[in-house]
Design an enzyme around this catalytic site. Structure first.
Site, mmCIF file in Angstrom:
data_model
loop_
_atom_site.group_PDB
_atom_site.id
_atom_site.type_symbol
_atom_site.label_atom_id
_atom_site.label_comp_id
_atom_site.label_asym_id
_atom_site.label_seq_id
_atom_site.Cartn_x
_atom_site.Cartn_y
_atom_site.Cartn_z
ATOM 1 N N GLY A 19 -34.461 21.822 76.139
ATOM 2 C CA GLY A 19 -35.658 22.057 75.337
ATOM 3 C C GLY A 19 -35.415 23.010 74.186
ATOM 4 O O GLY A 19 -36.024 22.892 73.141
ATOM 5 N N GLY A 58 -31.087 22.526 82.343
ATOM 6 C CA GLY A 58 -29.696 22.130 82.084
ATOM 7 C C GLY A 58 -28.758 23.327 82.084
ATOM 8 O O GLY A 58 -27.564 23.186 81.851
ATOM 9 N N THR A 59 -29.310 24.504 82.375
ATOM 10 C CA THR A 59 -28.526 25.726 82.255
ATOM 11 C C THR A 59 -27.741 26.067 83.507
ATOM 12 O O THR A 59 -26.789 26.829 83.437
ATOM 13 C CB THR A 59 -29.472 26.901 81.964
ATOM 14 O OG1 THR A 59 -30.504 26.892 82.964
ATOM 15 C CG2 THR A 59 -30.132 26.750 80.609
ATOM 16 N N ILE A 62 -22.154 38.289 86.066
ATOM 17 C CA ILE A 62 -22.154 36.848 85.848
ATOM 18 C C ILE A 62 -22.376 36.154 87.193
ATOM 19 O O ILE A 62 -21.659 36.412 88.160
ATOM 20 C CB ILE A 62 -20.811 36.418 85.215
ATOM 21 C CG1 ILE A 62 -20.633 37.095 83.852
ATOM 22 C CG2 ILE A 62 -20.727 34.900 85.111
ATOM 23 C CD1 ILE A 62 -21.759 36.896 82.860
ATOM 24 N N ASN A 114 -22.422 32.749 87.718
ATOM 25 C CA ASN A 114 -21.551 31.579 87.881
ATOM 26 C C ASN A 114 -20.695 31.492 86.626
ATOM 27 O O ASN A 114 -21.214 31.309 85.527
ATOM 28 C CB ASN A 114 -22.400 30.314 88.056
ATOM 29 C CG ASN A 114 -21.550 29.062 88.247
ATOM 30 O OD1 ASN A 114 -20.581 28.835 87.524
ATOM 31 N ND2 ASN A 114 -21.907 28.245 89.215
ATOM 32 N N THR A 138 -21.174 28.047 84.579
ATOM 33 C CA THR A 138 -22.436 27.786 83.880
ATOM 34 C C THR A 138 -22.722 28.883 82.852
ATOM 35 O O THR A 138 -23.272 28.602 81.789
ATOM 36 C CB THR A 138 -23.604 27.653 84.875
ATOM 37 O OG1 THR A 138 -23.733 28.850 85.640
ATOM 38 C CG2 THR A 138 -23.407 26.474 85.806
ATOM 39 N N GLY A 178 -28.678 32.929 78.118
ATOM 40 C CA GLY A 178 -28.927 31.688 77.382
ATOM 41 C C GLY A 178 -28.919 31.822 75.877
ATOM 42 O O GLY A 178 -28.676 30.855 75.172
ATOM 43 N N GLU A 179 -29.227 33.000 75.373
ATOM 44 C CA GLU A 179 -29.473 33.092 73.934
ATOM 45 C C GLU A 179 -28.489 33.952 73.162
ATOM 46 O O GLU A 179 -28.226 33.711 71.985
ATOM 47 C CB GLU A 179 -30.910 33.589 73.718
ATOM 48 C CG GLU A 179 -31.866 32.495 74.139
ATOM 49 C CD GLU A 179 -33.297 32.929 74.343
ATOM 50 O OE1 GLU A 179 -34.117 32.633 73.489
ATOM 51 O OE2 GLU A 179 -33.591 33.559 75.383
#
Lengths: 334, 732
Positions: free
Chosen positions: B233, B461-462, B619, B621, B624, B694-695
């Site tokens: 998204g 999807g993350t 962290i 994973n 990912t 994520g960003e």
């Protein structure tokens, strides 16, 4: 998508018959047609599927020429041994076109018939002389950085012919074989596509009732080197901003024979005859390449956002001539 | 808590279902009797609808009903409250009146028996308009007036700038970018016994449910929102857009399920975008490089429907020490749909401006740009004076610089070459918020030794499915294959949106708590009468490695405990809180080093290498997390070099509204990405030490590219994207 008839033809006569007498379209790879039908820009009442015709072979023709069937896929053509060996420029142009998925579907004749990528043509609502003759050209004063031409434009249309394959074929020289209800005829590749002029909706020499069956390449030039230089923003899956197909044959350090054609800048696959004439008999050096590039682009007309294409095309020409020369046999080094 | 899988590169637990096509996305659901809806969109950018002529379309095959503002059921607006979790960016409801605010706004909705019939008929609906003129871009919008949204000030930034020994004063501009996730927006809606059941491609099932509750005046318990899988998204699916409301409304009106998929070209108009920005930066410094004034005044385009503020200066007030600072945000109206957050909103474009200006300052100072950043590092957050909970920015600088070979860089412009290629090397800092929000979870232990985790969050999807499974496996001490993760359903315990880089930090503490609560419940059951450890003091019992143990070496499996008592399961619920108010400032930090090549002969710009070092807490994973950073860098490179939604000035319509002409990076553009994850836990934020990831990787990438382009060519590009025509010397 409007309702349409679907006919699968099994031979060329049947295809031409099925196509006759109505607003029909031949369906090959469908990479242009289906897209534009979904957008309601093309509205065929019948689709005649030509994928089953026996036109998927690449065969040796007389005089050292190579005859390519209409439904030979871009991928098959690009990786054909004869094409890789004798027409490197064509293989390279094909492999820089579209994406692998599209190349696996797209056909030779379909690519010859590829429609423009002009957003005003594709949106189905903007004034567009190609889609609705007489309504005007929205691109001239619109956003025209990418898929718009600087050569062969008119006040009625400035859309680029988007094919890479056709640029290589224009350089190589080829014949388009077509079949109609009254038999077959041949059209020189350079004459096949039309500049927009006052009639941008008429894009080619093919008559309404004719079908392309083959494209036959001229015999390769002996000991020539060739390449296709495609310049664009991203490295794959983008139409050329400027591209150049070059074929160079040498006699020592002198250019014996040369072919130049441009993509991304012309309203049709753009052969640079004047620049070729100047190069023949000239030394194969950067100065002469740059001069040929200037000559090739001297009549270019920039629009609001695409003036950069003129120097960019000159870079493509110069680089392509350099690279093709480096590949040419029988010559010196520059 | 045992640490067996957390942190390691555990393969995605949803990978098999995705690769085999078993994973079902919103439009993969086809309830019986489902009809299809297709939109008709405004061709003008401002004005009124005069008429909607459906006379031809009504008679087309398969058409069930054509809705527009004259016959559309009345909906209620959402208050658009983030705290109440019913956020929207397009405040008006679809078809609520005859006013057109932007090109590509819904003007009608055709419902038919098939998708093709609906589309076919939609093409035959004829709308006529009374068009007004309107601002088609930010430059035109500025003429209509600028509205300041907020400002932050420390000291007197203007006079500190005026008296600075060395100054940079420059304006940076960024274009509209459009979210282009692979999966287009889609809604499949049905009503059953007064309940609304929706499969929605959303980054927030709870927000979607609450918003629909407002729209339809229902109790949230009357609505189910499902999002089992989302084809990403990038922020465009955080809040609901008009198509979702409209689809639910017509499903109720027609008494049958309805599905809607937003065509790619209309994702460029009715589902948000990153707005256009103009950012004026003024930096003042002493000759030794110490910053004395930072001014970051930004303006972004918004719509006439809602005011969306792009927080360009969000990082600016905290990233560097400076006694004097002003950060201000303002908006100007443009006839487009309302912007919405797009991956790294604010800093994503803000650090292009600030970190380009820092490079310009370094050049003005004749100082190494990395050294300038080191010198202005701040160990406390200058915006509130609080110490950072965990800030390893200097280590990021050191490690990435070493890996990149920054010490070998010749600072002179155009001095580095590789054959025909000029080489440029640039650096820019990255920064993103770190926070957590309240979250609930439930864990169910079953006799077969399995555990199910329920949480109303989702995986865009993350890797959320996977890190939840890892966390539960480690906390319970059982194999990850026995963990079933149930998310993407608004009926589950309240979970968080997948946004803001806070999902991981918010969700996992709730999972840990729920696992422990479930284990406690099983322990309690183990001591019941008739249970294996009947009469034991539960304080003497321990749940470990999936079994309950006492001090004498006895152990009981869940089956041993539950089956004799005829119990189905042991359940644990947990609520975890939002960010702690503990006197610390929270953030994530990092740096991107970029090497580009520019071939002046062919006007080719290539990114050759990227080395990033990221300090984003522990962290969870390695695979990912790395994918998140790498993906963000790819997106940053796209923003740097390719992405821009182009609008026709005369009509306000986007012209490059498809995957062929809206350019995002392709594999052939991608260099080797070398990502260093520091992996320093931030235990102040939560017990796992996890922040979010994520960003941050996107921030500053554009500046690092721009700085590298300057280093190679001497061209300072302050307007994104950095395309070849902006670098070329010749203009005609």
């Amino acid at each position: 998508m409007r309702q349409f008839d679907y006919k699968r033809a099994t031979d060329t006569d049947g295809a031409i018959q099925a196509h006759a007498g109505q607003a029909a379209a031949y369906l090959a790879g469908g990479t242009t047609l289906i897209d534009l039908v979904k957008l309601d820009v093309m509205q065929p009442e019948r689709m005649v599927d030509v994928n089953r015709l026996a036109l998927s072979n690449i065969e040796d023709a007389d005089d050292g020429r190579l005859r390519i069937g209409a439904t030979v896929r871009n991928t098959a053509l690009a990786y054909d041994d004869r094409v890789k060996r004798d027409y490197t420029v064509l293989s390279e142009a094909l492999l820089q076109g579209a994406s692998r998925q599209l190349r696996n579907r797209a056909t030779t004749a379909g690519n010859v018939m590829q429609r423009v990528r002009c957003s005003y043509f594709r949106d189905g609502i903007s004034p567009c002389n190609k889609r609705e003759p007489g309504t005007g050209c929205s691109a001239i004063e619109g956003v025209n950085r990418e898929v718009f031409a600087v050569l062969g434009t008119s006040e009625h249309c400035i859309a680029v012919h988007p094919s890479d394959m056709c640029v290589a074929m224009a350089a190589i020289g080829a014949t388009v074989e077509v079949q109609g209800p009254n038999g077959t005829r041949e059209i020189a590749f350079g004459d096949f596509h039309k500049m927009p002029g006052n009639t941008p909706h008429i894009e080619h020499e093919l008559a309404e009732d004719e079908l392309i069956t083959h494209v036959t390449l001229d015999a390769p030039i002996e000991d020539a080197g060739s390449t296709y230089v495609k310049l664009r923003d991203r490295s794959s899956y983008q139409f050329a901003l400027a591209s150049c197909a070059a074929i160079v044959a040498l006699d020592g350090d002198v250019i014996r024979e040369v072919r130049l054609a441009l993509g991304g800048v012309g309203t049709k696959p753009w052969r640079c005859s004047q620049a070729e004439e100047q190069l023949v008999g000239a030394a194969a050096n950067e100065e002469n390449f740059a001069q040929a590039a200037r000559l090739a682009m001297q009549d270019a007309t920039p629009y609001k956002h695409n003036a950069y294409k003129i120097p960019l095309a000159r870079k493509a020409i110069t680089q392509a001539l350099k690279d093709a020369t480096a590949r040419a046999g029988n010559g010196g080094s520059i | 808590m045992s640490q067996t899988t957390i942190g390691s590169a555990v393969a995605r637990v949803d990978g098999f279902d995705k690769l085999t096509g078993r994973a079902r996305y919103a439009a993969d659901f086809h309830p019986e009797g489902m009809a299809h809806a297709y939109g008709v969109y405004s061709t003008i950018s401002r004005g009124r609808i005069v008429s909607i002529d459906t006379s031809i379309a009504d008679g087309m095959p398969g058409v069930i009903e054509i809705f527009h503002h004259d016959n559309f059921p009345t909906l209620h607006r959402s208050p658009a409250s983030f705290p109440e979790e019913n956020m929207v960016d397009e405040l008006r409801t679809p078809f609520e009146d005859d006013v057109v605010h932007y090109a590509g706004q819904f003007v009608a909705l055709v419902v038919a028996d098939t998708f093709e019939h609906a589309r076919d008929a939609a093409y035959r609906v004829k709308a006529s308009y009374d068009a007004d003129s309107a601002a088609a871009n930010l430059a035109q919008g500025l003429e209509g007036g600028v509205t300041e949204a907020n400002r932050t000030e420390r000291g007197d930034a203007d006079s500190a700038f005026d008296s600075a020994e060395v100054k940079v004063d420059a304006t940076y501009t960024t274009p509209v970018e459009t979210h282009n996730p692979m999966e287009m927006h889609a809604t499949t809606a049905r009503w059953a016994n007064g309940k609304l059941i929706v499969h929605e491609s959303t980054q927030g099932v709870i927000f979607a449910r609450n918003t629909l509750a407002k729209n339809f005046d229902l109790d949230p318990s009357q609505i189910e929102v499902h999002a089992d899988y989302i084809g990403s998204g990038f922020g465009g699916k955080l809040w609901l857009w008009p198509h979702s409301l409209a689809t639910c409304a017509v499903a109720r009106e027609l008494g049958r399920p309805v599905q809607f998929m937003l065509p790619r070209q209309n994702m460029f108009t009715t589902s948000g975008h990153r707005p256009e920005t103009s950012q004026h930066i003024q930096l003042g410094a002493k000759t030794d490089g110490t910053l004395t004034s930072i001014i970051h005044d930004s303006i972004n385009s918004t719509s006439s429907i809602n005011t969306f503020v792009e927080a360009c200066g969000g990082s600016t007030s905290s990233l560097y020490a400076s006694d004097a600072l002003r950060v201000s945000h303002a908006t100007a109206q443009v006839a487009r749909g309302t912007p919405t957050p797009m991956r790294a909103p604010g800093a994503g474009v803000g650090l292009f401006a600030l970190e380009s200006a820092m490079d310009e300052l370094a050049i003005a100072l004749d100082m190494d740009p990395l050294e300038l950043r080191r010198q202005n590092f701040t160990a406390t957050d200058p915006s509130d004076g609080k110490p950072w909970s965990s800030n390893h920015m200097l280590e990021c600088y050191d490690r990435a610089a070493e890996r990149f070979g920054w010490a070998d860089r010749n600072p002179q412009v155009g001095s580095m070459r590789d054959g025909d290629w000029l080489i440029g090397q640039g650096v820019a800092a990255c920064n993103w918020d770190a926070m957590r929000n309240p979250c609930d979870a439930r864990v169910t232990l079953r006799p077969d030794g399995s555990a199910t985790v329920h949480c109303a969050t989702q995986d865009i999807g993350t890797g959320t499915y996977t890190i939840i499974a890892q966390t539960a496996a480690d906390t319970l001490g059982i194999d990850i294959g026995r963990i079933h993760v149930a998310i993407g359903d608004s009926t589950f315990p309240h979970g968080q949106i997948s946004g803001g880089s806070w999902a991981t930090a918010s969700i996992l503490p709730a999972i840990v708590g729920a696992c422990k609560a479930a284990a406690d419940k099983l322990v309690e059951y183990a001591a019941n009468d008739g249970a294996p450890m009947a009469g034991a003091d539960t304080d003497d019992l321990l749940f470990e490695a999936g079994v309950v143990k006492n001090g004498r070496g006895d152990q009981a499996t869940p089956a041993d405990i539950l089956e004799p008592q005829k119990l189905a399961h042991a359940i644990g619920d947990f609520h975890s809180d939002g960010s702690p108010e503990d006197g610390y400032a929270y953030g994530s930090f990092g740096v991107n080093f970029v090497e580009i090549g520019w071939n002046p002969n062919t006007a080719q710009l290539k990114v050759r290498r990227v080395v990033s070092s990221i300090d984003a807490g522990a962290i969870m994973n390695d695979a990912t997390a790395r994918s998140q950073v790498e993906g963000a860098i790819v997106m940053g490179l796209g923003a740097a070099m390719f992405e821009a939604t182009e609008y026709d000035e005369r009509t306000g319509r986007p012209v490059n509204n498809n995957y062929a002409e809206y350019l995002v990076p392709v594999n052939a553009d991608m260099p080797e990405l070398d990502v260093i994850l520091l992996n320093h836990p931030d235990y102040h934020l939560n017990e796992l030490g996890a922040r979010g990831i994520g960003e941050i990787g996107l921030t500053g990438v554009q500046a690092a590219v721009a700085n590298a382009v300057y280093h190679a060519t001497g061209k300072r590009i302050r307007d994104l994207p950095i395309t070849l025509d902006k670098i070329m010397d010749e203009t005609a």
